[in-house]
Write a protein that holds these residues in place. Structure first.
Motif, mmCIF file in Angstrom:
data_model
loop_
_atom_site.group_PDB
_atom_site.id
_atom_site.type_symbol
_atom_site.label_atom_id
_atom_site.label_comp_id
_atom_site.label_asym_id
_atom_site.label_seq_id
_atom_site.Cartn_x
_atom_site.Cartn_y
_atom_site.Cartn_z
ATOM 1 N N SER A 108 36.539 42.387 51.446
ATOM 2 C CA SER A 108 37.596 41.827 52.288
ATOM 3 C C SER A 108 38.122 40.504 51.768
ATOM 4 O O SER A 108 39.304 40.187 51.949
ATOM 5 C CB SER A 108 37.076 41.648 53.720
ATOM 6 N N ILE A 109 37.256 39.693 51.133
ATOM 7 C CA ILE A 109 37.696 38.382 50.639
ATOM 8 C C ILE A 109 37.963 38.396 49.132
ATOM 9 O O ILE A 109 38.222 37.356 48.535
ATOM 10 C CB ILE A 109 36.666 37.277 50.970
ATOM 11 N N ASP A 151 32.533 27.883 50.456
ATOM 12 C CA ASP A 151 32.934 28.593 51.665
ATOM 13 C C ASP A 151 31.735 29.368 52.196
ATOM 14 O O ASP A 151 31.118 30.146 51.475
ATOM 15 C CB ASP A 151 34.085 29.554 51.350
ATOM 16 N N HIS A 152 31.405 29.170 53.476
ATOM 17 C CA HIS A 152 30.154 29.703 54.020
ATOM 18 C C HIS A 152 30.383 30.291 55.402
ATOM 19 O O HIS A 152 31.020 29.676 56.250
ATOM 20 C CB HIS A 152 29.119 28.566 54.106
ATOM 21 N N LYS A 153 29.864 31.481 55.602
ATOM 22 C CA LYS A 153 29.937 32.131 56.904
ATOM 23 C C LYS A 153 28.532 32.508 57.358
ATOM 24 O O LYS A 153 27.696 32.922 56.547
ATOM 25 C CB LYS A 153 30.799 33.391 56.841
ATOM 26 N N LYS A 173 28.920 50.597 44.748
ATOM 27 C CA LYS A 173 29.966 50.878 43.747
ATOM 28 C C LYS A 173 30.821 52.063 44.195
ATOM 29 O O LYS A 173 32.057 52.019 44.150
ATOM 30 C CB LYS A 173 29.319 51.161 42.398
ATOM 31 N N LEU A 174 30.161 53.137 44.647
ATOM 32 C CA LEU A 174 30.893 54.318 45.102
ATOM 33 C C LEU A 174 31.657 54.031 46.385
ATOM 34 O O LEU A 174 32.796 54.482 46.561
ATOM 35 C CB LEU A 174 29.916 55.470 45.315
ATOM 36 N N GLY A 175 31.025 53.276 47.290
ATOM 37 C CA GLY A 175 31.618 53.044 48.603
ATOM 38 C C GLY A 175 32.763 52.053 48.619
ATOM 39 O O GLY A 175 33.472 51.951 49.626
ATOM 40 N N THR A 176 32.930 51.310 47.528
ATOM 41 C CA THR A 176 34.034 50.346 47.451
ATOM 42 C C THR A 176 35.010 50.675 46.321
ATOM 43 O O THR A 176 35.846 49.833 45.973
ATOM 44 C CB THR A 176 33.498 48.918 47.230
ATOM 45 N N ASP A 177 34.891 51.885 45.770
ATOM 46 C CA ASP A 177 35.711 52.239 44.594
ATOM 47 C C ASP A 177 35.556 51.203 43.490
ATOM 48 O O ASP A 177 36.525 50.827 42.824
ATOM 49 C CB ASP A 177 37.185 52.391 44.973
ATOM 50 N N ALA A 178 34.323 50.734 43.330
ATOM 51 C CA ALA A 178 33.963 49.780 42.270
ATOM 52 C C ALA A 178 34.649 48.432 42.418
ATOM 53 O O ALA A 178 34.682 47.645 41.468
ATOM 54 C CB ALA A 178 34.236 50.369 40.885
ATOM 55 N N LYS A 179 35.155 48.140 43.609
ATOM 56 C CA LYS A 179 35.732 46.808 43.846
ATOM 57 C C LYS A 179 34.635 45.751 43.971
ATOM 58 O O LYS A 179 34.872 44.567 43.740
ATOM 59 C CB LYS A 179 36.582 46.802 45.106
ATOM 60 N N MET A 219 40.489 34.647 46.859
ATOM 61 C CA MET A 219 39.738 35.433 45.881
ATOM 62 C C MET A 219 38.518 34.632 45.401
ATOM 63 O O MET A 219 38.607 33.439 45.121
ATOM 64 C CB MET A 219 40.627 35.779 44.688
ATOM 65 N N PHE A 220 37.404 35.311 45.301
ATOM 66 C CA PHE A 220 36.163 34.677 44.852
ATOM 67 C C PHE A 220 35.551 35.507 43.728
ATOM 68 O O PHE A 220 35.750 36.722 43.650
ATOM 69 C CB PHE A 220 35.165 34.577 46.007
ATOM 70 N N ASP A 221 34.808 34.828 42.868
ATOM 71 C CA ASP A 221 34.110 35.527 41.796
ATOM 72 C C ASP A 221 32.868 36.226 42.309
ATOM 73 O O ASP A 221 32.521 37.310 41.840
ATOM 74 C CB ASP A 221 33.729 34.542 40.685
ATOM 75 N N CYS A 222 32.171 35.599 43.265
ATOM 76 C CA CYS A 222 30.954 36.207 43.796
ATOM 77 C C CYS A 222 30.656 35.687 45.189
ATOM 78 O O CYS A 222 31.134 34.623 45.594
ATOM 79 C CB CYS A 222 29.761 35.958 42.861
ATOM 80 N N LEU A 223 29.861 36.480 45.893
ATOM 81 C CA LEU A 223 29.380 36.128 47.225
ATOM 82 C C LEU A 223 27.864 36.109 47.166
ATOM 83 O O LEU A 223 27.240 37.129 46.847
ATOM 84 C CB LEU A 223 29.858 37.161 48.253
#
Length: 219
Positions: free
Chosen positions: A113-114, A57-59, A147-153, A1-5
């Motif tokens: 996903s992360i 963590d970097h991709k 927001k809509l496409g991820t159900d606000a996740k 789990m991460f706070d931000c990407l």
């Protein structure tokens, strides 16, 4: 789990944003995109080394279809980068069609996903007149779509959208950012050319006229 990407190019703005985010959030991840720009080969190694040094963590995600199919002088497949000021007449040929829309879509899916609740992009006010997918109208609409496409996740934020590049340079200086570990020049040569619009904007951002820019320029 991460706070931000953080979307990290290895350039000045995104590197300042990464270090700024680390000061604000406990767990930060970063994602970079290799889309075939002339300067990807200069930026991405710096993005990778910065994340390694900071323990982030970097991709790196490869998008070869952009260079193969899209038209822009910014791409390796395009014509020469123009010299001049960082303004619309000079820089319009460097627009990569819908680049931010594509990258933010991928970043949003990866963030969900992360378990990263936010995606942060370092576009700034100086980009508004040049790049359609950096403008406030785009930012608001795209953020709502995610927001809509991820159900606000996942939410998309643009923390520097009302700052110019000098504001970001000044913030980076306060955060002790190593500006030599960032890349700006669009030509992608061994050192910054000093004549393209991106280099001229970097000089402005880092106050070269005040002797504060550590960058080595060819011109």
């Amino acid at each position: 789990m991460f706070d931000c990407l953080v979307v990290l190019s290895g350039g000045l703005d995104s590197t300042v944003l990464l270090i700024d985010s680390i000061s604000r959030y406990p767990k930060v991840a970063a994602v970079s995109f290799d889309y075939g720009s002339k300067h990807n080969g200069c930026e991405l190694p710096l993005a990778k080394s910065t994340c390694a040094r900071l323990g982030v963590d970097h991709k790196i995600i490869h998008l070869p279809f952009i260079n193969a199919l899209f038209s822009s002088t910014l791409l390796a497949s395009g014509e020469d980068i123009p010299n001049g000021a960082y303004d619309e007449p000079t820089m319009k040929s460097t627009v990569v069609p819908f680049r931010n829309g594509i990258m933010l879509s991928i970043a949003a899916g990866y963030a969900e996903s992360i378990g990263a609740a936010k995606v942060l992009l370092g576009s700034h006010a100086g980009d508004h007149f040049i790049y359609p997918d950096c403008r406030p109208e785009f930012n608001l609409a795209f953020a709502e779509a995610v927001k809509l496409g991820t159900d606000a996740k996942v939410v998309i934020e643009f923390p520097y959208s009302m700052l110019d590049k000098r504001d970001i340079g000044d913030l980076g200086r306060r955060l002790d950012v190593d500006f030599l570990a960032t890349w700006t020049c669009y030509k992608g040569e061994d050192i910054h050319c000093g004549t393209c619009g991106a280099c001229n904007e970097r000089k402005y951002a880092l106050r070269k006229n005040q002797g504060m820019d550590p960058t080595v320029y060819r011109n």
